[in-house]
Every structure is written in structure tokens, then in C-alpha cells.
Design an enzyme around this catalytic site. Structure first.
Site, PDB file in Angstrom:
ATOM      1  N   ASP B  93       0.850  -1.181   0.000  1.00 13.90           N
ATOM      2  CA  ASP B  93       0.000   0.000   0.000  1.00 13.90           C
ATOM      3  C   ASP B  93       0.891   1.238   0.000  1.00 13.90           C
ATOM      4  O   ASP B  93       2.120   1.140   0.093  1.00 13.90           O
ATOM      5  CB  ASP B  93      -0.983  -0.021   1.174  1.00 13.90           C
ATOM      6  CG  ASP B  93      -0.293  -0.063   2.517  1.00 13.90           C
ATOM      7  OD1 ASP B  93       0.891   0.308   2.601  1.00 13.90           O
ATOM      8  OD2 ASP B  93      -0.931  -0.470   3.501  1.00 13.90           O
ATOM      9  N   ASP B 267      -7.854  -7.701   0.004  1.00  9.84           N
ATOM     10  CA  ASP B 267      -6.938  -7.984   1.113  1.00  9.84           C
ATOM     11  C   ASP B 267      -7.655  -7.670   2.395  1.00  9.84           C
ATOM     12  O   ASP B 267      -8.557  -6.819   2.427  1.00  9.84           O
ATOM     13  CB  ASP B 267      -5.680  -7.097   1.051  1.00  9.84           C
ATOM     14  CG  ASP B 267      -5.991  -5.685   1.544  1.00  9.84           C
ATOM     15  OD1 ASP B 267      -6.595  -4.911   0.779  1.00  9.84           O
ATOM     16  OD2 ASP B 267      -5.676  -5.373   2.705  1.00  9.84           O
ATOM     17  N   CYS B 305     -12.463 -29.847   6.608  1.00  5.71           N
ATOM     18  CA  CYS B 305     -11.336 -28.959   6.304  1.00  5.71           C
ATOM     19  C   CYS B 305     -10.029 -29.751   6.379  1.00  5.71           C
ATOM     20  O   CYS B 305      -9.854 -30.585   7.257  1.00  5.71           O
ATOM     21  CB  CYS B 305     -11.327 -27.793   7.289  1.00  5.71           C
ATOM     22  SG  CYS B 305      -9.932 -26.661   7.081  1.00  5.71           S
ATOM     23  N   CYS B 307      -6.952 -28.345   6.707  1.00  3.69           N
ATOM     24  CA  CYS B 307      -5.843 -27.571   7.283  1.00  3.69           C
ATOM     25  C   CYS B 307      -5.258 -28.309   8.493  1.00  3.69           C
ATOM     26  O   CYS B 307      -5.891 -29.204   9.046  1.00  3.69           O
ATOM     27  CB  CYS B 307      -6.324 -26.172   7.685  1.00  3.69           C
ATOM     28  SG  CYS B 307      -7.056 -26.099   9.333  1.00  3.69           S
ATOM     29  N   CYS B 310      -7.494 -28.524  11.660  1.00  6.57           N
ATOM     30  CA  CYS B 310      -8.654 -29.414  11.600  1.00  6.57           C
ATOM     31  C   CYS B 310      -8.261 -30.882  11.468  1.00  6.57           C
ATOM     32  O   CYS B 310      -8.994 -31.762  11.911  1.00  6.57           O
ATOM     33  CB  CYS B 310      -9.574 -29.006  10.451  1.00  6.57           C
ATOM     34  SG  CYS B 310     -10.395 -27.427  10.772  1.00  6.57           S
ATOM     35  N   HIS B 336      -5.798 -22.070   9.947  1.00  7.08           N
ATOM     36  CA  HIS B 336      -7.150 -22.471   9.545  1.00  7.08           C
ATOM     37  C   HIS B 336      -7.861 -21.345   8.791  1.00  7.08           C
ATOM     38  O   HIS B 336      -8.470 -21.576   7.734  1.00  7.08           O
ATOM     39  CB  HIS B 336      -7.990 -22.882  10.757  1.00  7.08           C
ATOM     40  CG  HIS B 336      -9.435 -23.034  10.405  1.00  7.08           C
ATOM     41  ND1 HIS B 336      -9.945 -24.180   9.826  1.00  7.08           N
ATOM     42  CD2 HIS B 336     -10.470 -22.149  10.459  1.00  7.08           C
ATOM     43  CE1 HIS B 336     -11.230 -24.000   9.557  1.00  7.08           C
ATOM     44  NE2 HIS B 336     -11.574 -22.779   9.935  1.00  7.08           N
TER      45      HIS B 336
END
Lengths: 376, 376
Positions: B93, B267, B305, B307, B310, B336
Site C-alpha cells: 500500500d 486484502d 477442512c 488444514c 482441523c 485455519h
């Protein structure tokens, strides 16, 4: 998986040994360093990352786990291994040491200890029998007998009195533990810095009979010289064919000195705690990443280290993220430290196996004597 | 690696598009969600883990990096990519937004902003020219024009005045950026919730000419309905063949709504910030892991999930480590959340490519309407 817990010494070099502890949850290569996972996590690390550093076994703290989240809860959830996602061996301490150092309003009697939780003030008790039950609920592979460890310096009389109570507690721990195939119970030698008391304690433990023997009551403020003084004789009082575990040790030079004196297992919070406070351990000694001299240094902590912190990041980055209070600082430095400690253990095991321990130790000391690299 | 920055739209479904932004540092699949790496780290994550969630690009904050460790220092160390160990694209930015929200003693003029650092009180300035220079030193792949973003609600007059200054700054940014093959400059549309001002701003930016166009001045307190109201027309004022980036968005339903309205990039700090405060995002909505109802729950956050949080841990564990203040809590929940956000983006891209976006969105909404699973 065999359900027998046993220890095989494969090589010796002087008093040092290297071998393997066989457990149903996997082998532990000795000399072994056990990272500490106090509250069901080795702080700042995922368990697969701890494993990647070379750890075969973790240590869990009974005191912390019994208070939060509770041993019964962990048992309902399938045990500590499943809870914390670490399928390999876990050793749990008995809780006694931390009751004495962390809890408030302790009352110590022959029966055990009554204390208030440092988390919420709630009342709890620990005894040889309840410590065995809690460690059973956790599902620990190596269970430690419940003992009392006086802070040093203390009078011989006080140390003797405490040691003899610990030996009575060792018998009660053995009785309460019972017969649990695949799980081991370790007795803990006490006796401060007195050769006579250490020998008396060792004889008491051998008479009871354990799967392994810990050397307790050291690394509690007596200094390295006094500790090595005890380690010059104490391991020799213990059976040759069982693992010898030196509790709460230590710095890299403590570890090397202990292995030279016949110790097979150790644990310490140092690599993980140091990592969170900006301290890195390297072959050339300790590095304080907070120091301004690292702010523009494009080099890694240790150019020959293969850990993620050293292969991916400059000292300048590690300095920046520590100063900025970013979690990646503790994550990377802890990983580096655990990697360094496990690499040290692998080097010691290899040197014992090859009969080159004296040369390894000379190189270890020479590297440390050089000190950290100069600023660029 | 081609040194050309360009965007290819591969599919459309209604106003939604999916495509690829080509950069010398790798491709960015759109619609894209950019995790925020404020201070050269996506908090609580290693960059290889961020990549493993599916992120193609990160966002860095010019304001934070210029203050600590400093853009010149990062340049000397080889640029931001090398510094933070993220070889793929980075968008930075311009610093203006955070100057206005974080620094003290700001003075805003036509020239730019003079301000005091929130870190140490030191004096700094930012202008279109200095922002371009700092982003060049960082080595950013996608550079944002320096603009001013008024907090909403504000009068039409105030918004118009601010937007017109931002358009003059956009021209100065374009002039200062110059010609930098492989690097892109994005202009930022302002104009609050006024259709006329948004159109005027878009025309000004198109007249200057940018490699991509951001929609700024939203997600600043106006609410989702007002934001979607602007997104119903604003993307249509921008070129079809350039990426459209909605800054600072957002929650999963904000993301879906924005993609439906023709946005290509977004974002937000939400997935990482939420992770550190015990909030998990799942297909069935938000889960507060602090809640006591999770203390004995052996089930993962989301059984479907993939990840690490999980696949390796129960809700009971995640609850325990959050309550105990352990770093693994932020590490697992952030992972996660970033995984969930990237999976959402992959689902949106796939649905646009197949022309099944309406069905995808209906399923997304139906799953959220179910709410979290009941306690066991």
C-alpha cells in the site's frame, strides 16, 4: 509394536553410552534430549516441527496438565498423545517439583502435598498414589515417581530427611503404578550433593526396582561444578542396564558434561524459553538477537545450520521481528534452538558410537571458545 | 520469467470474472485474496505455510516498514521478498491510509503528509513522490498510488475535495513511478458513496493510465449495504482489461458479494487477526473457540477442512491452548482461517470458470445459515 519397554546400550566411550530405549510408541535414541511441552504444546512449535528437529520424545508437566485442562478431560479425549497430536513417546514428571515452585499455600506432609492452583486458586492434592493416577490418565509412556526435591543449599540433615521420605514415596509410587505393559516407571535419586546420601538413595531405589532411574535434585541452583561433582559418582550407583535420566538439564555444556559422565536422558525448557526471549544457541555460543549489532547483518545465525531460521532468514530479519514483537520471532528462534540441541545430541551419539567422543568434545569447546562471528 | 505485468480474464459469470495476473515473480489467480504481512510477516505464520494455504501474493504495509526496519535497510538487505523469505508477488500500500489511522501529529497539505511515528515519535513525511521511492526500495511488485481516504460518513463536499486531491496525487504518483518493467502501479478510485464522484474519479484515473485500478474508500465504516451499493456501479467505471482491487475487504460474505460485482483482488487482516483472538471462520460461520462449549468437544473445527488445525486437533485442544495463552493457538487458528479464505477464493474461481457461480453462492449462504455444529 512390541509392548515391552527396554533399553539397549549399543556403544560406550569412557563412561558415556549410546543406545536405544524401545517403547510401543517408538524408539528413543540415547543420549536423548527431551523438549518440554508444559501445557500440551512445545511453545511456539507445531509437533511435526518438533519431530523434524530430531526429537524422539517430549516431556509433559503433570502439575500444569492436571490444573488445565485436567487429566480426566484429557483421558476422555483419548489421552495426551492424541490431544496434543504427538504420537511418539511422552514422559511426564510427577508434579511435585512444580507444586513446590509454582503453587501457593502448599502443605507438605508424609501423605503428600495439598496446594492451591496458580491458575485459579482452586485446591488440589498430590501424593504418590494420585500422581500415578493422573499420569495414567494422561497416558504417559514414562511415568516419574512422586518425590520431593529440596532447594539447594540445604543442610545435610534436611536433605537426608527429604530424601528418605522420597524413597518411601518411591515405594508407594511403585505399588500404585502396578503392572502396566508398555509403560515404564522411573525412580528418582535424591540426596543433594552428598555422596553418602546419593548412594543410600540409589540403593533404596534399586531395592524397589524401576524401569529407569532419574537423578533428581540437581540443576536447582548448585552450579555446574557441584553438579558435575555429583555426576562424577552418582550414575555409577545406578544399574548399568537401565536408562539414567538427569532432570532439568540444561545448557549445551551441561549436556555434554552429563553425557561424558554416563547420563542417557535430559530435558530442559532452555531452548524453547530462550527462543521466545531472543536468545539463540549456536556452536559458537549464545547469540542475543535483540542486540543492535544484528540490525543490518545479512548473514544467518549460523551459516552451517540447516534449520528454517538459518536457511531462510538473516540476522537482520530475526532482529527486526523480535523488536517488532512478531510471533515469527519466537517460532523461528525456538525452531533453531531445538534443532541445535538435537544436532548436539546426534553428534554425541555418533561420537560415542565411533569412540571419538574426546575429539567431539574438544571441537565443541573450541567452537564455543571462538565466540560469535564479528559484525559485518 | 517474462518481465511483463499483464492480466488475462479467462472466464466470466455475470459481472464476476476469473483470470490470471502475470508477474515476473509468479502468477496470481483471480479472484485473489491477499493475506496481510504488515511488518514483513503474516503474523503467526511461516511464509511457506501461507503459500501452502494457496496464497499467490501478500500485501505489505509501507507505513510500518518505512518506520521499522526502514525501507533503505530492506533495500540494502536485498529487498522485501528476500528479507521476509517470500519469493512470490508482493503488493504494498502507499502508506497514506495508515498514516491517517495510526500516527500522531499528522499534518496534511497538498504536498503530502508530515507525521510522527507511532513506534518512537520520530518525524516522517509521505508524498506521492516519497511513497513511490519507498515502495521502489521495498521492491514491491504492485505499487499503490498515494491517496487520501476520508473516513465515512463525510459530506459530499469533503469527499469531493479529498478525491480531487487524490487524483492530483495519482498523476504525481504516475510521474514519479516512471517506467519500471515487471512492476505495476495501481491507481485508487475514491469518491465515497457518491456515484457521480466515483465516476469522476474513475475517469481521472483512466486518463492517467494505470496497470490496475483499486476501489478505495470503502470498508471504512459505511456498512455492507452501502459498500455493495457502490460496488453495484463502481467496477463498471473501470477498464475491463485491468485488475480491479477492492482494498481492505473483508469478511467471507463481503468477499463473495464483491466478486459477484466484478472485483478481482482483495486484502484483509481479518483471517490472521481473528486467529490470534480465538475466532475461526468456517463454512458454517464464525466459531469463538474461547467459548466453554468447546472444552470437551473431541471434534475438529470443521470435519471437512484439510488444514493442520482441523486434521490434527480437537476443538477441546484449540480451546485449551487459547485459554492457556499458548502461541500454538494463534498459529493453528490463523492457518485455519487463511486456509478457509483461500479455499473460498478457489471455490469462487472454479465456479466462475464453470459458470456455476449462482449455485456456489446459494450453497455458501445455505451452509452459513445452518450455523455452527451443536455441542456433542
Amino acid at each position: 509394536m512390541s509392548d515391552r519397554f527396554h533399553f539397549t546400550v549399543h556403544a560406550r566411550d569412557g563412561r558415556a553410552r549410546s543406545g536405544v530405549i524401545h517403547t510401543p510408541r517408538g524408539e528413543i535414541r540415547t543420549p536423548a534430549f527431551m523438549p518440554v511441552g508444559t501445557a500440551a504444546t512445545v511453545k511456539a512449535m507445531l509437533p511435526e516441527s518438533v519431530r523434524a528437529t530430531g526429537a524422539d520424545i517430549l516431556l509433559g508437566n503433570t502439575y500444569h496438565l492436571m490444573l488445565r485442562p485436567g487429566a480426566e478431560r484429557i483421558a476422555r479425549l483419548g489421552g495426551l498423545h492424541k490431544f496434543m497430536n504427538w504420537p511418539r513417546p511422552i514422559l511426564t514428571d510427577s508434579g511435585g517439583f512444580q507444586v513446590m515452585s509454582l503453587s501457593s499455600l502448599r502443605k507438605l506432609t508424609e501423605e503428600g502435598v495439598i496446594f492451591s492452583s496458580h491458575v485459579d486458586g482452586s485446591k488440589h492434592h498430590l501424593s504418590p498414589e494420585s500422581s500415578m493416577e493422573i499420569q495414567r490418565l494422561l497416558g504417559s509412556d514414562i511415568v516419574m515417581a512422586f518425590d520431593e526435591c529440596p532447594a539447594l543449599p540445604a543442610s545435610d540433615e534436611a536433605v537426608a530427611k527429604s530424601m528418605r521420605m522420597s524413597m518411601r514415596w518411591a515405594q508407594r509410587s511403585r505399588d500404585a503404578f502396578g503392572d502396566r505393559p508398555g509403560h515404564a516407571l522411573f525412580g528418582i535419586m535424591q540426596g543433594g550433593v552428598s555422596r553418602e546420601l546419593r548412594e543410600e538413595s540409589a540403593q533404596a531405589l534399586r531395592a524397589i526396582g524401576f524401569d529407569g532411574y532419574a537423578i533428581g535434585g540437581l540443576a536447582v541452583g548448585e552450579g555446574q561444578e557441584a553438579m558435575f561433582g555429583v555426576l562424577d559418582y552418582a550414575p555409577g550407583f545406578l544399574p548399568e542396564d537401565k536408562p539414567r535420566y538427569l532432570m532439568g538439564v540444561g545448557k549445551p555444556d551441561d549436556i555434554v558434561g552429563a553425557v561424558l559422565r554416563g547420563v542417557d536422558m535430559m530435558d530442559c525448557v532452555l531452548p524453547s524459553r530462550s527462543g521466545r526471549t531472543g536468545q539463540a544457541w549456536t556452536r559458537r555460543g549464545q547469540v542475543n538477537i535483540k542486540n543492535a549489532r544484528h540490525a543490518d547483518d545479512p548473514r544467518p545465525l549460523d551459516a552451517d545450520c540447516t534449520c528454517p531460521a538459518c536457511t531462510g532468514y538473516s540476522r537482520a530479519y530475526l532482529h527486526h521481528v523480535f523488536r517488532a514483537g512478531e510471533m515469527i520471532s519466537g517460532m523461528l528462534l525456538t525452531w533453531h534452538n531445538l534443532h541445535y540441541f538435537q544436532e548436539l545430541m546426534a553428534g554425541l551419539r555418533d561420537a560415542v558410537a565411533r569412540g571419538t567422543l574426546a575429539g567431539f568434545v574438544a571441537q565443541f569447546e573450541a567452537m564455543r571458545a571462538q565466540g560469535d562471528i564479528d559484525p559485518p
